[in-house]
Design an enzyme around this catalytic site. Structure first.
Site, PDB file in Angstrom:
ATOM      1  N   SER A 442       0.815  -1.212   0.000  1.00 30.33           N
ATOM      2  CA  SER A 442       0.000   0.000   0.000  1.00 30.33           C
ATOM      3  C   SER A 442       0.846   1.259   0.000  1.00 30.33           C
ATOM      4  CB  SER A 442      -0.976   0.004   1.172  1.00 30.33           C
ATOM      5  OG  SER A 442      -0.469  -0.667   2.276  1.00 30.33           O
ATOM      6  N   GLU A 475      -6.933  -1.113  -7.398  1.00 33.29           N
ATOM      7  CA  GLU A 475      -6.036  -0.241  -8.163  1.00 33.29           C
ATOM      8  C   GLU A 475      -4.944  -1.110  -8.778  1.00 33.29           C
ATOM      9  OE1 GLU A 475      -5.567   4.070  -6.108  1.00 33.29           O
ATOM     10  OE2 GLU A 475      -4.857   2.432  -4.877  1.00 33.29           O
ATOM     11  N   ASN A 513      -5.511   6.302  -1.654  1.00 30.17           N
ATOM     12  CA  ASN A 513      -5.021   6.699  -0.337  1.00 30.17           C
ATOM     13  C   ASN A 513      -4.617   8.158  -0.282  1.00 30.17           C
ATOM     14  OD1 ASN A 513      -5.632   4.281   0.747  1.00 30.17           O
ATOM     15  ND2 ASN A 513      -3.552   3.444   0.674  1.00 30.17           N
TER      16      ASN A 513
HETATM   17  P1  NAD Z   1      -0.449  -9.309   7.712  1.00 28.27           P
HETATM   18  O1  NAD Z   1       0.610  -9.047   8.699  1.00 28.27           O
HETATM   19  O2  NAD Z   1      -1.833  -9.598   8.216  1.00 28.27           O
HETATM   20  O3  NAD Z   1      -0.041 -10.533   6.795  1.00 28.27           O
HETATM   21  C1  NAD Z   1       1.229 -10.708   6.256  1.00 28.27           C
HETATM   22  C2  NAD Z   1       1.461 -12.207   6.099  1.00 28.27           C
HETATM   23  O4  NAD Z   1       2.646 -12.412   5.352  1.00 28.27           O
HETATM   24  C3  NAD Z   1       1.622 -12.959   7.416  1.00 28.27           C
HETATM   25  O5  NAD Z   1       0.754 -14.072   7.454  1.00 28.27           O
HETATM   26  C4  NAD Z   1       3.074 -13.419   7.394  1.00 28.27           C
HETATM   27  O6  NAD Z   1       3.295 -14.638   8.064  1.00 28.27           O
HETATM   28  C5  NAD Z   1       3.308 -13.525   5.902  1.00 28.27           C
HETATM   29  N1  NAD Z   1       4.718 -13.488   5.526  1.00 28.27           N
HETATM   30  C6  NAD Z   1       5.674 -12.657   5.972  1.00 28.27           C
HETATM   31  N2  NAD Z   1       6.840 -12.933   5.356  1.00 28.27           N
HETATM   32  C7  NAD Z   1       6.609 -13.964   4.503  1.00 28.27           C
HETATM   33  C8  NAD Z   1       7.419 -14.694   3.609  1.00 28.27           C
HETATM   34  N3  NAD Z   1       8.710 -14.414   3.444  1.00 28.27           N
HETATM   35  N4  NAD Z   1       6.846 -15.678   2.879  1.00 28.27           N
HETATM   36  C9  NAD Z   1       5.537 -15.965   3.025  1.00 28.27           C
HETATM   37  N5  NAD Z   1       4.734 -15.305   3.874  1.00 28.27           N
HETATM   38  C10 NAD Z   1       5.256 -14.306   4.602  1.00 28.27           C
HETATM   39  O7  NAD Z   1      -0.457  -8.041   6.738  1.00 28.27           O
HETATM   40  P2  NAD Z   1      -1.624  -7.501   5.780  1.00 28.27           P
HETATM   41  O8  NAD Z   1      -2.404  -6.471   6.488  1.00 28.27           O
HETATM   42  O9  NAD Z   1      -2.321  -8.653   5.178  1.00 28.27           O
HETATM   43  O10 NAD Z   1      -0.775  -6.751   4.671  1.00 28.27           O
HETATM   44  C11 NAD Z   1      -0.101  -7.432   3.654  1.00 28.27           C
HETATM   45  C12 NAD Z   1       0.274  -6.482   2.545  1.00 28.27           C
HETATM   46  O11 NAD Z   1      -0.927  -5.879   2.025  1.00 28.27           O
HETATM   47  C13 NAD Z   1       1.150  -5.332   2.965  1.00 28.27           C
HETATM   48  O12 NAD Z   1       2.023  -5.037   1.922  1.00 28.27           O
HETATM   49  C14 NAD Z   1       0.172  -4.184   3.180  1.00 28.27           C
HETATM   50  O13 NAD Z   1       0.762  -2.920   2.996  1.00 28.27           O
HETATM   51  C15 NAD Z   1      -0.823  -4.468   2.071  1.00 28.27           C
HETATM   52  N6  NAD Z   1      -2.164  -3.892   2.257  1.00 28.27           N
HETATM   53  C16 NAD Z   1      -2.754  -3.937   3.483  1.00 28.27           C
HETATM   54  C17 NAD Z   1      -4.025  -3.401   3.618  1.00 28.27           C
HETATM   55  C18 NAD Z   1      -4.727  -3.467   4.942  1.00 28.27           C
HETATM   56  O14 NAD Z   1      -5.786  -2.835   5.103  1.00 28.27           O
HETATM   57  N7  NAD Z   1      -4.223  -4.201   5.892  1.00 28.27           N
HETATM   58  C19 NAD Z   1      -4.686  -2.844   2.506  1.00 28.27           C
HETATM   59  C20 NAD Z   1      -4.058  -2.851   1.268  1.00 28.27           C
HETATM   60  C21 NAD Z   1      -2.776  -3.378   1.161  1.00 28.27           C
END
Ligand code: NAD
Length: 739
Positions: A442, A475, A513
């Site tokens: 994001s 997006e 955003n």
């Molecule tokens: P999260 O912490 O809930 O999930 C991340 C997951 O990735 C975890 O399950 C973790 O174990 C896993 N992980 C970490 N390193 C890894 C690896 N090397 N191999 C495999 N798995 C791995 O985070 P999230 O909120 O789901 O966010 C994930 C991405 O999405 C981020 O880049 C975030 O910026 C983006 N994002 C988040 C939102 C939101 O509202 N939370 C919205 C849009 C985009």
């Protein structure tokens, strides 16, 4: 007689089966040609002594989607052209055109022969109005059958008798609720409201409909019979006195008076029920003509119907690249977002490999799908077999090797450049060279993440919003080196999971955003000025936003706002963030532990259900409070909408978004930008660039640089341009046509 869009077959009992099945269209819709043919079919049924009555149904899976709203757009264009020559004549022409469908249905119901509508699938808008004009209405008992008069959602209302027939069949309260909200009805609900006569097994549909005619269905509607009584009693009665005054208040509470079409529905029903049916139809036609000329109708039809459909069909997909049929999609990171992406992908019938650091984490990600779909099964919205099928499509794994053979991989691991780099490298080691790798980041620029890839042409951003299963917008972010093929694949994926894609060039915060942060930050400024928090939230809702800016900050987390501000300061320097706003957020998070909905304490308090959230009383102690009478609510509304619209204009100026349809539709789907305006750019177009620049200048003087109009807008103001003229989304296809 033969028709292009219909077949008419008369059986031995003299019952004509009129089957609507438009060639070259996946769904039946009303066009000029369809209306002309239906007119002739009515004449044929009436003239043929061998025909006792007619059943109308569809030859497609759905009954009909209603009117092709581009027909209305054409009608309005013609009106605008004629108005320049002779305003009275133009208004009469519009009035006549607006009444055409209504007159046709009235002709059918007074034709002297019985008509039955056999509703075999989704039946929307004009098609449901046609059904209501039939003397008998039968629907198939199937999940695929849904009925609605959804016109209000695109700024108009059911103008072909819907506002008159529904409240003469159903009780007035349910009728108003259905009409003013565009509510979708199941066959059972429609039957319960008395809008249809029977719900039968799909295979018995036509037979039942024919049976009604064979059994002597009277070709006269209840309202055309002597002594007809309204289901809710007369308007001027004790029951009426209980209904109408609150109805006005309820509508006001729901719409804040922003939707002229919803108000017109109330007027049509109220005034229409006081007079005979034909006069009621005339009242409806007058209001319909008036509503069609509103800015809201034009803007909503354009953004929420025409542009939305065009984007969903892939208007921005590069040409000449074959469609991708996905055999397998990889998702890395089974956390909050990855688990949601896996669910929507499997729901679309595509096999998913869901990879996380260990099997337990991957299984937990799959469990999210189980919980979502099981909930649907519990509510009767999905069948147990559908749950089993969906879950069988998701393979949780801790082994990157399982990604081999994926056409597309979406990465949703921690928001950390190093973790993302390692993930990209490990995945690319097993992927074929033609696979596309997408990041759901994001905040990290796609161009910089693309540097981690051995094939940056195939590296792209696919940015989902949370909750993934509910948010309809995605997006697609183009890095500097992203190629057309990657864009096409990303679009095919987004379309396959039935979401709306917009194409955004790489920038901090992308499009959505950037706008959302402006909205929140303007609210923080208001709080600091001493505006009572309740006034900020209410002003936002009165301006047409579905969620107030403080509630929205709570949803996304106050500490996330803090993280973003701190990161911005690190990247762009102290001046990039207003120190007073930083102090406010630090106080919320560090001094009061108020992180948002996630810890039940943010700008609101979140007590256990069923109690409702309430603004945190402590907010009053943070800044000296202004007396409510010293706050200009209209100005609050203007600030909240303008600050977003100006950011959207900057995004266009910087070529981050290049098509106004995407900026408008994106603003409505992502954060509900006042839908009656048609979206953030249509808001400016509706006010007019010249007037808007003046508003921005005044606000800039009082409230700061956020309101500085970009050069683009100033130039548009000078030239009298609109966004849709300057960035004409159809220019290319016009050029092609001309060539
Ligand atoms: P999260 O912490 O809930 O999930 C991340 C997951 O990735 C975890 O399950 C973790 O174990 C896993 N992980 C970490 N390193 C890894 C690896 N090397 N191999 C495999 N798995 C791995 O985070 P999230 O909120 O789901 O966010 C994930 C991405 O999405 C981020 O880049 C975030 O910026 C983006 N994002 C988040 C939102 C939101 O509202 N939370 C919205 C849009 C985009």
């Amino acid at each position: 007689m033969t028709y292009t869009n219909f077949t008419v077959e008369t059986d031995a009992d003299g019952i004509a089966l009129v089957t609507w099945n438009m060639p070259d269209r996946s769904m039946n819709v009303f066009t000029e040609e369809v209306m002309g043919e239906l007119d002739k079919i009515i004449d044929q049924v009436v003239a043929d002594a061998g025909i006792k009555g007619a059943v109308i149904t569809s030859g497609k899976e759905t009954f009909s989607g209603g009117a092709d709203l581009t027909m209305l757009q054409k009608m309005l264009k013609l009106y605008a052209k004629e108005k320049a020559k002779d305003a009275d004549k133009a208004a009469k022409l519009l009035f006549d055109n607006a009444g055409r469908m209504g007159a046709l249905w009235r002709k059918l119901e007074t034709s002297g022969k019985p008509w039955v509508s056999a509703i075999n699938g989704t039946c929307m808008g004009g098609a449901f109005e046609l059904s209501l004009a039939c003397h008998g209405r039968v629907a198939a008992d199937s999940d695929k059958v849904k009925m609605a008069l959804p016109e209000v959602k695109v700024g108009i209302f059911p103008g072909a008798g819907g506002t008159q027939r529904v409240p003469r069949l159903a009780d007035p309260q349910s009728a108003l609720q259905m009409l003013t909200s565009g509510q979708t009805l199941t066959p059972q609900k429609a039957k319960g409201m008395n809008l249809i006569h029977a719900v039968v097994e799909p295979k018995k549909l036509i037979e039942t409909a024919k049976g009604m005619i064979r059994n002597g269905l009277k070709p006269v509607q209840p309202w055309d019979e002597k002594g007809f009584k309204l289901p809710g009693g007369p308007v001027y009665s004790a029951a009426g006195a209980n209904l109408w005054p609150p109805a006005i208040a309820i509508l006001r509470r729901e719409t804040y008076g922003n939707y002229p079409a919803a108000t017109a529905i109330l007027k049509c029903v109220y005034e229409g029920l006081l007079v005979p049916f034909d006069t009621g139809l005339r009242i409806e036609q007058r209001y319909f003509t008036e509503i069609m000329q509103t800015r809201e109708a034009a803007a909503m039809i354009r953004s929420l119907f025409v542009s939305l459909q065009e984007l969903n069909k892939g208007a921005r997909r590069p040409e000449g690249i074959t469609d991708t049929k996905f055999k397998k999609i990889g998702i890395i990171g089974a956390g909050f977002m990855g688990a949601g992406i896996a669910y929507v992908t499997a729901k679309a019938g595509i096999p998913v490999v869901l990879v996380d650091r260990d099997q337990e984490a991957a299984d937990k990600g799959k469990a999210h799908s189980d919980s979502l779909i099981s909930d649907q099964v519990k509510k009767g919205r999905a069948k147990p077999e559908e749950r089993d099928k969906l879950l069988s499509l998701i393979t949780p794994s801790a082994d990157y090797a399982d990604l081999a053979g994926c056409d597309l991989v979406v990465e949703a691991v921690f928001e950390d450049s190093e973790v993302k780099k390692a993930t990209t490298e490990k995945a690319e080691a097993v992927l074929k060279s033609s696979s596309v790798f997408a990041s759901n980041t994001s905040t990290i620029p796609i161009t910089s993440l693309g540097k981690n890839s051995a094939r940056p042409k195939n590296f792209i951003g696919i940015h989902f919003f949370s909750p993934v299963d509910k948010m309809m917008l995605v997006e697609i972010i183009m890095g500097k080196k992203t190629g057309d093929k990657a864009l096409a694949v990303a679009m095919d994926f987004v379309r396959a999971i039935k979401k709306t894609p917009i194409v955004v060039n790489d920038t901090r915060g992308f499009y959505v955003n950037r706008c959302v942060l402006r909205y929140m930050s303007e609210a923080f400024k208001m709080l600091i000025e001493g505006v009572p928090a309740a006034m900020i939230e209410n002003a936002a809702k009165a301006a047409g936003m579905p969620v107030g800016p403080l509630a929205l900050t709570d949803e996304t987390a106050v500490d996330l706002a803090q993280k973003i501000m701190k990161q911005t300061i690190r990247d762009l320097g102290e001046k990039a963030v207003d120190p007073r706003q930083m102090a406010l957020i630090n106080t919320m998070v560090d001094s009061h532990g108020r992180l948002g909905r996630k810890n039940t304490k943010g700008f609101y308090d979140y007590p256990a259900k069923p109690a409702k959230k309430k603004l945190w009383p402590g907010l009053k102690d943070l800044y000296p409070q202004k007396a409510p009478e010293n706050v200009d609510v209209e100005e609050l509304k203007l600030r909240l909408l303008s600050v977003i619209a100006l950011e959207a204009a900057r995004v266009m100026e910087e070529c981050i978004v290049t098509d106004p349809r995407e900026a408008d539709v994106g603003s409505i789907l992502a954060f509900g930008f006042a839908p009656y305006t048609g979206g953030a750019l249509s808001y400016i177009d509706g006010i007019g660039a010249k007037k808007f620049v003046k508003i921005a200048k005044d606000l800039q003087k009082k409230y700061g640089a956020e309101f500085k109009a970009p050069k683009l807008l100033i130039d548009m103001a000078e030239k009298g341009d609109t966004f849709y003229q300057r960035f004409d989304p159809y220019a290319k296809s016009e050029e092609k046509k001309a060539a």
